[in-house]
Scaffold this active site. Structure first.
Site, mmCIF file in Angstrom:
data_model
loop_
_atom_site.group_PDB
_atom_site.id
_atom_site.type_symbol
_atom_site.label_atom_id
_atom_site.label_comp_id
_atom_site.label_asym_id
_atom_site.label_seq_id
_atom_site.Cartn_x
_atom_site.Cartn_y
_atom_site.Cartn_z
ATOM 1 C CE LYS A 1 -19.380 2.213 7.269
ATOM 2 N NZ LYS A 1 -18.911 2.580 5.988
ATOM 3 C CG LEU B 1 -32.379 -2.332 3.199
ATOM 4 C CD1 LEU B 1 -33.024 -3.359 4.120
ATOM 5 C CD2 LEU B 1 -33.406 -1.743 2.230
ATOM 6 N N PRO B 2 -30.970 1.874 3.973
ATOM 7 C CG PRO B 2 -32.452 3.514 3.200
ATOM 8 C CD PRO B 2 -32.286 2.033 3.329
ATOM 9 C CB THR C 1 -23.618 1.718 7.771
ATOM 10 O OG1 THR C 1 -22.670 1.450 6.751
ATOM 11 C CG2 THR C 1 -22.910 2.204 9.019
ATOM 12 C CE LYS D 1 -26.593 4.751 8.648
ATOM 13 N NZ LYS D 1 -26.773 3.924 7.469
HETATM 14 P P1 NAD Z 1 -29.515 4.817 -0.933
HETATM 15 O O1 NAD Z 1 -30.504 5.651 -0.214
HETATM 16 O O2 NAD Z 1 -28.968 5.281 -2.234
HETATM 17 O O3 NAD Z 1 -30.116 3.334 -1.167
HETATM 18 C C1 NAD Z 1 -30.976 2.688 -0.270
HETATM 19 C C2 NAD Z 1 -32.037 1.970 -1.104
HETATM 20 O O4 NAD Z 1 -32.883 1.213 -0.231
HETATM 21 C C3 NAD Z 1 -32.943 2.924 -1.878
HETATM 22 O O5 NAD Z 1 -32.942 2.570 -3.249
HETATM 23 C C4 NAD Z 1 -34.310 2.729 -1.246
HETATM 24 O O6 NAD Z 1 -35.390 2.852 -2.169
HETATM 25 C C5 NAD Z 1 -34.198 1.298 -0.752
HETATM 26 N N1 NAD Z 1 -35.140 0.986 0.331
HETATM 27 C C6 NAD Z 1 -35.460 1.732 1.401
HETATM 28 N N2 NAD Z 1 -36.370 1.078 2.171
HETATM 29 C C7 NAD Z 1 -36.623 -0.100 1.545
HETATM 30 C C8 NAD Z 1 -37.463 -1.213 1.834
HETATM 31 N N3 NAD Z 1 -38.239 -1.231 2.934
HETATM 32 N N4 NAD Z 1 -37.475 -2.250 0.969
HETATM 33 C C9 NAD Z 1 -36.695 -2.245 -0.139
HETATM 34 N N5 NAD Z 1 -35.867 -1.207 -0.474
HETATM 35 C C10 NAD Z 1 -35.842 -0.169 0.363
HETATM 36 O O7 NAD Z 1 -28.332 4.556 0.116
HETATM 37 P P2 NAD Z 1 -26.831 4.054 -0.208
HETATM 38 O O8 NAD Z 1 -25.935 5.223 -0.381
HETATM 39 O O9 NAD Z 1 -26.898 2.987 -1.237
HETATM 40 O O10 NAD Z 1 -26.461 3.411 1.215
HETATM 41 C C11 NAD Z 1 -26.946 2.143 1.633
HETATM 42 C C12 NAD Z 1 -26.231 1.736 2.896
HETATM 43 O O11 NAD Z 1 -24.819 1.691 2.647
HETATM 44 C C13 NAD Z 1 -26.426 2.707 4.069
HETATM 45 O O12 NAD Z 1 -26.589 1.958 5.243
HETATM 46 C C14 NAD Z 1 -25.139 3.520 4.076
HETATM 47 O O13 NAD Z 1 -24.817 4.036 5.354
HETATM 48 C C15 NAD Z 1 -24.142 2.474 3.605
HETATM 49 N N6 NAD Z 1 -22.919 3.021 2.961
HETATM 50 C C16 NAD Z 1 -23.019 3.985 2.004
HETATM 51 C C17 NAD Z 1 -21.869 4.471 1.401
HETATM 52 C C18 NAD Z 1 -21.941 5.553 0.328
HETATM 53 O O14 NAD Z 1 -20.906 6.111 -0.024
HETATM 54 N N7 NAD Z 1 -23.128 5.837 -0.225
HETATM 55 C C19 NAD Z 1 -20.609 3.968 1.774
HETATM 56 C C20 NAD Z 1 -20.546 2.957 2.735
HETATM 57 C C21 NAD Z 1 -21.712 2.482 3.320
#
Ligand code: NAD
Length: 300
Positions: free
Chosen positions: A172, A66-67, A97, A247
């Site tokens: 992390k 999740l975000p 994260t 973030k």
């Molecule tokens: P993203 O925004 O693409 O995906 C998050 C998903 O969660 C979305 O599809 C959203 O609709 C869903 N969501 C939000 N609230 C919700 C709820 N209440 N119930 C169900 N679904 C819900 O983000 P991402 O890039 O996939 O990142 C996700 C996590 O991974 C974050 O914490 C980010 O910091 C971490 N991360 C991302 C990366 C990267 O390169 N994108 C790398 C390492 C870690």
């Protein structure tokens, strides 16, 4: 019999991770607020469901991606109160994260309800999530780490136990703070060379074999055209967004306040990425973080 997983949060990262669980033979119930992401998960072989409570019915594992921390706390505790509905025999793995305090709060609430919990944030971006080569940093008991391993192995290449609940998030935060520092330092050094007449390719080759060698220089050169297949050579598109780095740097600052740690380099890196995000006309927050190079480069 194959094991079942509820996967919550099928965005850029979660979509690929859930697909890899299916490939490894898990039955995956998928839930996300966005219809398009649910559809993509169904195409990858997951069973889409229309609410989180339904997703966790009778499962062996719950994985969330999740975000941010407030959303994680809202899903598990305050809003959906998902912890109440998760089978007591299941293990919850939150791969988002978030601040260590968020993980510890969810972990403590899970313990009260008799549910097992680990935090398992990842290193590696969207490409690694799709390829199943993420690195996982796990916080939780040794027994829960062992239980988590088969699920994590289906999504990653390197799996570490950092300590108890929350420790994965600390690892992390430390890693990404160092990444921000060496990326901005690499950009600074390369620009100094360019401004003094050096070819950045030649300078990069020299530093790769010298004491300035580091991951940003080796795998992710921030100067356009020096390295193929990296965001710098693709208009800084794809990769790891400036907003996500900011973030993580904010989480590092928060942790340092709690532990009274001095992080002058991390603070400088956060200021540099903020300056970069707010510079120019376009939203730099959506660009790959190696675009920090633009903060140093002079207009042509
Ligand atoms: P993203 O925004 O693409 O995906 C998050 C998903 O969660 C979305 O599809 C959203 O609709 C869903 N969501 C939000 N609230 C919700 C709820 N209440 N119930 C169900 N679904 C819900 O983000 P991402 O890039 O996939 O990142 C996700 C996590 O991974 C974050 O914490 C980010 O910091 C971490 N991360 C991302 C990366 C990267 O390169 N994108 C790398 C390492 C870690």
């Amino acid at each position: 019999m194959s094991k079942t997983v509820a996967f919550i949060g099928l965005g850029n990262m979660g979509g690929g991770m859930a697909a890899n669980l299916v490939k490894a033979g898990f039955e995956v119930n998928a839930f996300d607020l966005m219809e398009a992401n649910l559809k993509a998960a169904a195409d990858a072989g997951c069973t889409p469901v229309d609410c989180a409570k339904k997703a966790v019915e009778g499962v062996d594992y719950v994985v969330s991606m999740l975000p941010n921390g407030p959303i994680v706390e809202s899903v598990y505790i305050d809003g959906d109160q998902l912890l109440q509905f998760i089978p007591k025999t299941a293990l919850v793995l939150d791969c988002s994260t978030v601040a260590p305090a968020n993980s510890r709060r969810v972990g403590a609430q899970a313990e009260k309800l008799g549910v097992q919990f680990v935090d398992a944030p990842v290193s590696g971006g969207v490409a690694a999530a799709a390829a199943g080569t993420l690195a996982f940093m796990v916080g939780g008991s040794e027994a829960n780490f062992e239980r988590a391993e088969p699920v994590l192995q289906a999504m990653g290449a390197n799996i570490f136990r950092a300590g108890d609940v929350g420790a994965g998030q600390v690892a992390k935060i430390c890693n990404n703070m160092l990444l921000a520092i060496h990326m901005s330092g690499t950009a600074e050094a390369l620009q100094l060379g360019i401004d003094n007449g050096l070819d950045p390719k030649v300078l990069s080759e020299i530093m790769l074999k010298s004491s300035g060698c580091n991951w940003s220089l080796e795998k992710y050169n921030p100067v356009p055209g020096v390295m193929e297949g990296v965001p710098a050579s693709n208009g800084y598109q794809g990769g790891f967004m400036v907003d996500l780095m900011l973030k993580d740097l904010s989480l590092a600052m928060e942790a340092s306040v709690g532990s009274k740690s001095s992080i002058p380099m991390g603070t400088a890196a956060r200021n540099l990425f903020n300056l970069h995000k707010n510079s120019g006309d376009s939203d730099k927050g959506m660009q790959d973080f190696s675009s920090i190079q633009q903060l140093y480069s002079k207009p042509e």
